[in-house]
Design a protein around this motif. Structure first.
Motif, PDB file in Angstrom:
ATOM      1  N   CYS A 129     -27.484  -2.901   4.107  1.00 56.48           N
ATOM      2  CA  CYS A 129     -28.864  -2.293   4.711  1.00 56.48           C
ATOM      3  C   CYS A 129     -29.373  -3.126   5.840  1.00 56.48           C
ATOM      4  O   CYS A 129     -29.594  -4.445   5.597  1.00 56.48           O
ATOM      5  CB  CYS A 129     -29.715  -1.644   3.863  1.00 56.48           C
ATOM      6  SG  CYS A 129     -31.142  -1.333   4.522  1.00 56.48           S
ATOM      7  N   PRO A 130     -29.667  -2.878   7.008  1.00 54.36           N
ATOM      8  CA  PRO A 130     -30.124  -3.682   8.087  1.00 54.36           C
ATOM      9  C   PRO A 130     -31.827  -3.767   7.835  1.00 54.36           C
ATOM     10  O   PRO A 130     -32.234  -4.754   8.317  1.00 54.36           O
ATOM     11  CB  PRO A 130     -29.755  -3.117   9.499  1.00 54.36           C
ATOM     12  CG  PRO A 130     -29.811  -1.700   8.923  1.00 54.36           C
ATOM     13  CD  PRO A 130     -29.180  -1.566   7.625  1.00 54.36           C
ATOM     14  N   CYS A 134     -27.581   3.377   8.217  1.00 49.43           N
ATOM     15  CA  CYS A 134     -28.071   3.374   6.847  1.00 49.43           C
ATOM     16  C   CYS A 134     -29.202   4.268   6.459  1.00 49.43           C
ATOM     17  O   CYS A 134     -30.043   4.644   7.434  1.00 49.43           O
ATOM     18  CB  CYS A 134     -28.432   1.972   6.340  1.00 49.43           C
ATOM     19  SG  CYS A 134     -29.049   1.674   4.594  1.00 49.43           S
ATOM     20  N   CYS A 170     -31.102   4.424   3.501  1.00 49.93           N
ATOM     21  CA  CYS A 170     -31.698   4.152   2.220  1.00 49.93           C
ATOM     22  C   CYS A 170     -33.308   4.425   2.294  1.00 49.93           C
ATOM     23  O   CYS A 170     -33.870   4.586   3.451  1.00 49.93           O
ATOM     24  CB  CYS A 170     -31.173   2.962   1.703  1.00 49.93           C
ATOM     25  SG  CYS A 170     -32.288   1.569   2.844  1.00 49.93           S
ATOM     26  N   CYS A 190     -34.840   1.848   4.657  1.00 48.31           N
ATOM     27  CA  CYS A 190     -34.672   2.302   6.160  1.00 48.31           C
ATOM     28  C   CYS A 190     -35.739   3.479   6.241  1.00 48.31           C
ATOM     29  O   CYS A 190     -36.362   3.677   7.339  1.00 48.31           O
ATOM     30  CB  CYS A 190     -33.188   2.885   6.492  1.00 48.31           C
ATOM     31  SG  CYS A 190     -32.257   1.578   6.514  1.00 48.31           S
TER      32      CYS A 190
HETATM   33 ZN    ZN Z   1     -31.206   0.974   4.845  1.00 48.50          ZN
END
Ligand code: ZN
Ligand code: GLA
Length: 698
Positions: free
Chosen positions: A132-133, A176, A178, A181
């Motif tokens: 995840c970024p 992403c 998640c 995020c």
């Molecule tokens: Zn994420």
């Protein structure tokens, strides 16, 4: 001296270390994996690389597990030995930070760092690019290994620069979704909108009872019982782009501090251009670098199209990638960090590059503004997911078919020298590429077959065939340098962009656009004015109706300006009602027969052209090329189909690149005597190009 008089300035990192004729570093290298190669072979590899003429390698971008075998325990001894051996052979090193592939210990200890894809499924370790970024833990660990590398190699002779991460967003869903995020998105929205009231109005959340009373209620666009709010979905694309850019910037800030004498860049995937906003990604980096795989791309197109693809498609797509790379930093020369050197593939092989193509691809990059090329990869892996990806050495370490061509191309680029490699690119025309439009059209294509990327590509292909140098610009870019600006599917149009277009046309420019013009605001709401919204006066038309086309066929009849056979209208027809514009094409059937399909308006000193119909490739090409010629764009001379011509310039010098993308010899008539700088042969009257041949003329 001569170079700076010609306006060429070399940055600090280019002035230090290896230089050719004292003028700028060359970056003609190869991607190398000492981490995957027995140490006993490093010396031989380095010697052989030097024989090819390589000046540098890029290494270590997938070696996290070796560099940090346990959390906080670093081992760079092996990497230092590799750098030393390479340097002994005059090969400099670009180090890659390894955040694209975390080691297994990290995944066991911090399982939450995985990416969640567009279906809401958590990705699994075992591949790469599955993180995840936004995730703070992953950011901390990525920064920590990059920081340890930077401290270790900041003053190591031979190390010249950095590649941060590897192909950000090249994951299964490119986004992403998640929980981290989601929280990051909510914080980003808070700072973008200030208040919930603002956000609710901007998105129109009253629709389907979506009024938010707390930022924490805002979801991410995962599968729901219906499509997401278009404003939310577009903002999510913008947020994901921001998250990746800021992920990278954490490493960049550290590298600037620790390694002030090194350059810093990152390699993006090239095509498709729209996964992330590459203009912000490169804003603070030294230059653009991207990965260029014409043959792999061809394989993907074959898989998608499930049939033959036209021979111009690949060269035009690749040229678009190059022109975009050059334009990202306003024309600054770019680097190919990975250039295909043989058959490419993971599960299946791409077509085998034909004899001459690897050299041709190298020169094509330079013809469009590259200053450096690294080939992927030195040897061919006998293990791992990319065993099929052929390098310069085969599996048995014999020289691959590409070897000779690469050696030749590297020698040729060295002979052309830094002045040519760092020269400008001559473009009188621009093509607008707008992330908002691309993402908004993906969210609501309007017609299942409408793709912004495909429209941009087919417009680029139509114009570039006439050898019009094209910059690929942002919607907010200065239009003044251009004679003609092409902008397909300007679905999202800001007031600011509209007023730039207006002054451009007023001042004498030609603006060419097509259907779905000015439909949406930047918040992804539909405008309340008749279309084309804020550009009605400039275009001199009102869109009386717009028609998605399915089984009923529609045709277009052209006026004498575009004389030619009737055209086919593909998936869309904007029905135009002129209010001052001249009609240059009209519909041929159904209830709109006789109504305007193409118009040209005189506005101020310039012209604005509206192509309401989705034209077939042949008609589009005739129309756009006619308009190019009318706008005063001139090329040095004509070339046969399949041959590409580009011009690079420095002061009053110019270099003409001729690239034959066909397998057969071609003859080109030249209006004045020219010398091929690669062979030193002088020509007048005509010049011959062998199949996949290249000439650099001056
Ligand atoms: Zn994420
Ligand atoms: C990409 C990556 C490389 C490698 C090659 C071949 O572009 O950056 O690591 O995977 O392609 O697949």
């Amino acid at each position: 001296m001569v170079l700076s008089a010609a306006g060429i300035r070399f940055p600090i990192w280019a002035q230090a270390g290896t230089s050719v004729a004292g003028a700028g570093r060359l970056l003609l290298g190869v991607d190398y994996y000492p981490d995957q190669t027995p140490e006993a072979l490093w010396e031989e590899d380095s010697r052989m690389m030097a024989e090819v003429g390589f000046t540098n390698v890029r290494i270590a971008e997938f070696a996290w597990a070796l560099m940090e075998p346990a959390e906080g325990k670093f081992d760079f001894a092996w990497l230092r030995r590799a750098v030393e051996i390479l340097h002994k052979h005059n090969i400099s090193v670009i180090l890659g930070t390894p955040s694209a592939a975390p080691p297994p210990w990290l995944m066991v200890r911090y399982p939450d760092v995985v990416e969640v894809n567009a279906q809401g499924e958590r990705l699994h370790p075992g591949g790469r690019r599955f993180t995840c970024p936004t995730n703070q833990v992953y950011r901390r660990l990525s920064l920590s290994i990059a920081n340890a590398m930077a401290r270790e190699f900041a003053d190591t002779t031979g190390v010249i620069g950095w590649q941060i991460d590897n192909e950000l967003t090249l994951s299964s869903s490119q986004r992403c979704y998640c929980n981290f995020c989601q929280a990051g998105f909510q914080a980003w929205l808070r700072s973008k909108y200030g208040s919930l009231d603002n956000l609710n109005k901007s998105w129109g959340t009253v629709f389907w009872s979506q009024t938010y009373t707390d930022f924490s209620q805002i979801p991410v666009p995962l599968p729901s019982g219906g499509d997401p709010n278009p404003g939310l979905a577009l903002d999510y694309d913008r947020y994901q782009s921001y998250a990746n850019v800021s992920f990278q910037e954490e490493q960049l800030v550290m590298l600037r501090k620790t390694c002030p004498h090194h350059f810093v860049t990152t390699n993006n995937v090239g095509l498709p251009l729209d996964t992330i906003d590459l203009r912000s990604l490169y804003e603070k980096l030294d230059f653009v670098a991207f990965d260029n795989y014409p043959g792999f791309f061809e394989m993907l197109l074959h898989q998608e199209a499930n049939g033959p693809i036209s021979p111009d498609t690949i060269p035009a797509n690749i040229a678009l990638g190059h022109d975009f790379a050059r334009s990202i930093k306003g024309g600054k020369p770019f680097m190919i960090m990975e250039e295909q050197s043989g058959k490419a593939g993971q599960r299946t092989f791409s077509p085998q590059p034909e004899k001459g193509q690897v050299r041709l691809w190298t020169h094509q990059a330079v013809a469009h503004g590259a200053m450096g090329v690294n080939y992927f990869r030195w040897d061919t892996a006998t293990f791992g997911a990319e065993e099929y990806w052929h390098g310069i050495l085969n599996h048995d370490r014999s020289k691959s078919p590409g070897y000779v061509e690469i050696k030749q191309a590297v020698g040729e680029l060295k002979a052309l020298g830094p002045e040519v490699l760092n020269s400008n690119y001559a473009a009188d025309a621009a093509l607008v590429f707008d992330y908002d439009c691309s993402w908004a059209v993906k969210i609501q294509p309007g017609h299942h077959a409408l793709s912004y990327m495909a429209q941009v590509t087919s417009w680029y292909g139509a114009i570039s065939a006439s050898h019009t140098g094209i910059d690929v610009i942002a919607p907010g870019a200065d239009l003044a340098p251009y004679k003609i600006v092409f902008a397909p599917v300007v679905y999202v149009l800001s007031e600011a962009q509209a007023s730039k277009i207006k002054s451009f046309v007023q001042g004498g420019g030609m603006f060419v656009t097509n259907f779905r013009l000015g439909v949406k605001t930047e918040s992804s709401q539909i405008v309340r004015t008749p279309l084309p919204g804020p550009l009605r006066d400039v275009m001199g038309v009102t869109v009386a109706d717009y028609v998605p086309i399915y089984s009923a066929k529609q045709g277009v009849k052209f006026s004498s300006a575009f004389a030619g056979p009737d055209g086919q209208c593909g998936i869309w027809a904007d029905i135009l009602q002129p209010s001052g514009a001249e009609v240059l094409g009209s519909y041929t059937s159904g209830e709109h027969a006789g109504e305007a399909a193409i118009t040209m308006n005189s506005f101020g000193k310039g012209k604005a052209v509206y192509i309401g119909a989705d034209l077939d490739a042949g008609s589009l090409s005739r129309v756009l090329r006619t308009l190019s010629a009318t706008s005063g764009v001139k090329q040095p001379f004509d070339v046969p189909p399949g041959v590409e011509l580009t011009v690079r310039k420095s002061g009053d010098k110019q270099w003409i690149f001729l690239l034959n993308h066909t397998s057969v010899a071609q003859t080109v008539s030249i209006p004045k005597p020219l010398t091929d700088l690669l062979t030193k042969e002088a020509y007048s009257g005509t010049i011959e190009l062998r199949g996949y041949g290249v000439r650099v003329l001056s």
